[in-house]
Design an enzyme around this catalytic site. Structure first.
Site, PDB file in Angstrom:
ATOM      1  N   GLU A  59       0.825  -1.076   0.127  1.00 15.56           N
ATOM      2  CA  GLU A  59      -0.011  -0.032   0.196  1.00 15.56           C
ATOM      3  C   GLU A  59       0.889   1.266  -0.102  1.00 15.56           C
ATOM      4  O   GLU A  59       0.698   2.336  -0.671  1.00 15.56           O
ATOM      5  CB  GLU A  59      -1.051   0.111   1.256  1.00 15.56           C
ATOM      6  CG  GLU A  59      -1.911  -1.212   1.419  1.00 15.56           C
ATOM      7  CD  GLU A  59      -1.410  -2.319   2.085  1.00 15.56           C
ATOM      8  OE1 GLU A  59      -2.190  -3.076   2.492  1.00 15.56           O
ATOM      9  OE2 GLU A  59      -0.314  -2.441   2.092  1.00 15.56           O
ATOM     10  N   ARG A 217      20.714 -21.601 -11.288  1.00 15.88           N
ATOM     11  CA  ARG A 217      21.715 -21.068 -12.052  1.00 15.88           C
ATOM     12  C   ARG A 217      21.181 -20.135 -13.225  1.00 15.88           C
ATOM     13  O   ARG A 217      21.340 -20.223 -14.455  1.00 15.88           O
ATOM     14  CB  ARG A 217      22.526 -22.242 -12.800  1.00 15.88           C
ATOM     15  CG  ARG A 217      23.054 -23.037 -12.062  1.00 15.88           C
ATOM     16  CD  ARG A 217      23.990 -24.252 -12.743  1.00 15.88           C
ATOM     17  NE  ARG A 217      23.105 -25.480 -13.257  1.00 15.88           N
ATOM     18  CZ  ARG A 217      22.521 -26.307 -12.480  1.00 15.88           C
ATOM     19  NH1 ARG A 217      22.793 -26.485 -11.507  1.00 15.88           N
ATOM     20  NH2 ARG A 217      21.725 -27.230 -13.284  1.00 15.88           N
ATOM     21  N   GLU A 315      12.531 -31.870  -5.541  1.00 13.42           N
ATOM     22  CA  GLU A 315      12.487 -32.193  -6.830  1.00 13.42           C
ATOM     23  C   GLU A 315      12.713 -33.731  -7.286  1.00 13.42           C
ATOM     24  O   GLU A 315      12.957 -34.215  -8.080  1.00 13.42           O
ATOM     25  CB  GLU A 315      13.675 -31.385  -7.683  1.00 13.42           C
ATOM     26  CG  GLU A 315      13.684 -29.967  -7.372  1.00 13.42           C
ATOM     27  CD  GLU A 315      14.695 -29.328  -8.350  1.00 13.42           C
ATOM     28  OE1 GLU A 315      15.023 -29.862  -9.510  1.00 13.42           O
ATOM     29  OE2 GLU A 315      14.996 -28.027  -8.199  1.00 13.42           O
TER      30      GLU A 315
END
Length: 403
Positions: A59, A217, A315
């Protein structure tokens, strides 16, 4: 009168504020990411988002943008993805800034789940004559702060799960080859995800098969501007499994990043000579779990309490992913589909380790976003646990033995 008529494109405007909020992901913890815009005559004339703890909230950012452009906020409508705060923390209350700016109309995406706020910001504005409409693009704005909800409702970090698979749901061939399922554009997005988390996690099987770096990367050209202004160290690397690797093996993490690597294993394995040799390299070895099982929830809790990690990206592989799903620990699942098929029943499946006798017992997911990256299809999924699964999660041992 405490509300007003919204324009037909109200949701579109709020979603633009949500897009701004996304720019703060990975930078604002332990605060939520928030975006805001000012509109005048139906046109966005100023914008802002929260950039980090102790910095101006969205804001204030949008009011500063308006001031730079010579725009009078009294003539504008303020749109903000999250209910303005009405308490003093590292910064003054946003409700105060709104009132001082003379804004008379405010549109809020969703209420703040923080017990110190919950409705207080909206009520304070209304009590001071501001017209407020709340709940515009509510689901999208709630999704924005799913991580914040985890931080205030639990002692755990927020967990992203990322997997890439073929159209027939395989993450590797029968020989274990997985490079590359997804294309370069999708992999770039994964690195963007790595840039917003404090740790990247894989199972021991993935560690042995892929010898990953688990680093971000991205080039400077691809990194968000906020991250260039506030550079971060590489995320920690976490390897989960009951069997520890040979410290003399030529793995990248042991060779190049031992001081940034943590092995989550069983108590027995953590007390052995292999664990001591890994510690001698500089790695951490945490033994949390009995038998062949690693207590994932306890490890995540320690990661936050001891090292201050607020976001984790897992992952894979498929066994670890399923254990996290079963334990109810996944907050957001990024699933990349490559437009390829294998058709091989012995290829490695997307998920594994569960026993589900009936389709009615399947885990349910809600698609919160869909994108295409140069032909790859990416779904952002959020869990919708059934009552049975929620009950199972509450009784879980929270362990896994992903190899």
């Amino acid at each position: 009168m405490n509300s007003f008529a919204l324009p037909d494109d109200a949701e579109k405007i709020m979603l633009q504020a949500a897009t701004l909020a996304e720019q703060g992901k990975g930078q604002t913890a332990p605060n939520p990411c928030v975006g805001a815009v000012l509109t005048q005559d139906g046109r966005i004339v100023a914008q802002g988002h929260h950039r980090g703890p102790g910095l101006p909230h969205a804001e204030v950012e949008v009011l500063q943008d308006a001031a730079r452009q010579g725009i009078d906020p009294k003539e504008c409508i303020l749109w903000v993805t999250l209910e303005p705060c009405n308490h003093t923390g590292r910064t003054p209350p946003c409700t105060q800034a709104i009132l001082q700016a003379g804004i008379r109309k405010v549109v809020v995406g969703t209420a703040d789940p923080n017990p110190r706020v919950i409705g207080g910001g909206i009520d304070h504005l209304r009590d001071n004559g501001v017209q407020v409409v709340a709940g515009v693009a509510d689901q999208a704005c709630r999704d924005l702060i799913a991580d914040f909800r985890t931080w205030i409702d639990s002692s755990l970090p927020y967990l992203y799960l990322k997997l890439a698979c073929t159209l027939d749901g395989r993450i590797a061939t029968r020989s274990g080859d997985s490079q590359w399922i997804s294309n370069a554009r999708s992999r770039e997005k994964v690195h963007a995800l790595r840039s917003r988390v404090g740790a990247v996690m894989v199972g021991a099987g993935t560690f042995r098969a892929d010898d990953p770096r688990l680093t971000c990367r991205l080039s400077e050209a691809d990194r968000p501007s906020d991250q260039l202004a506030n550079p971060r160290v590489q995320p920690l690397a976490i390897i989960v499994g009951s069997k520890l690797p040979d410290p003399a093996a030529n793995f990248y993490l042991l060779r190049e990043r031992p001081g940034e690597t943590i092995f989550w294993t069983t108590e027995a394995a953590a007390q052995g000579t292999v664990a001591e040799r890994l510690r001698a390299l500089g790695a951490r070895v945490w033994g949390i779990g009995s038998g062949d099982h690693v207590d994932l929830e306890a490890c995540l809790g320690r990661l936050r309490s001891e090292l201050g990690v607020m976001d984790v990206l897992c992952e894979g592989g498929g066994g670890l992913a399923q254990h996290l799903i079963t334990a109810g620990l996944v907050g957001e699942w990024w699933l990349f589909f490559a437009t390829k098929t294998l058709g091989d029943a012995r290829a490695v499946p997307l998920l594994s380790g569960a026993e589900v006798p009936r389709m009615a017992d399947a885990w349910s997911w809600r698609t919160s976003r869909f994108r295409e990256f140069d032909g790859d299809l990416a779904l952002v999924l959020r869990p919708e646990l059934t009552a049975d699964h929620a009950s199972d999660a509450s009784r879980k041992e929270g362990g896994c033995s992903p190899g």
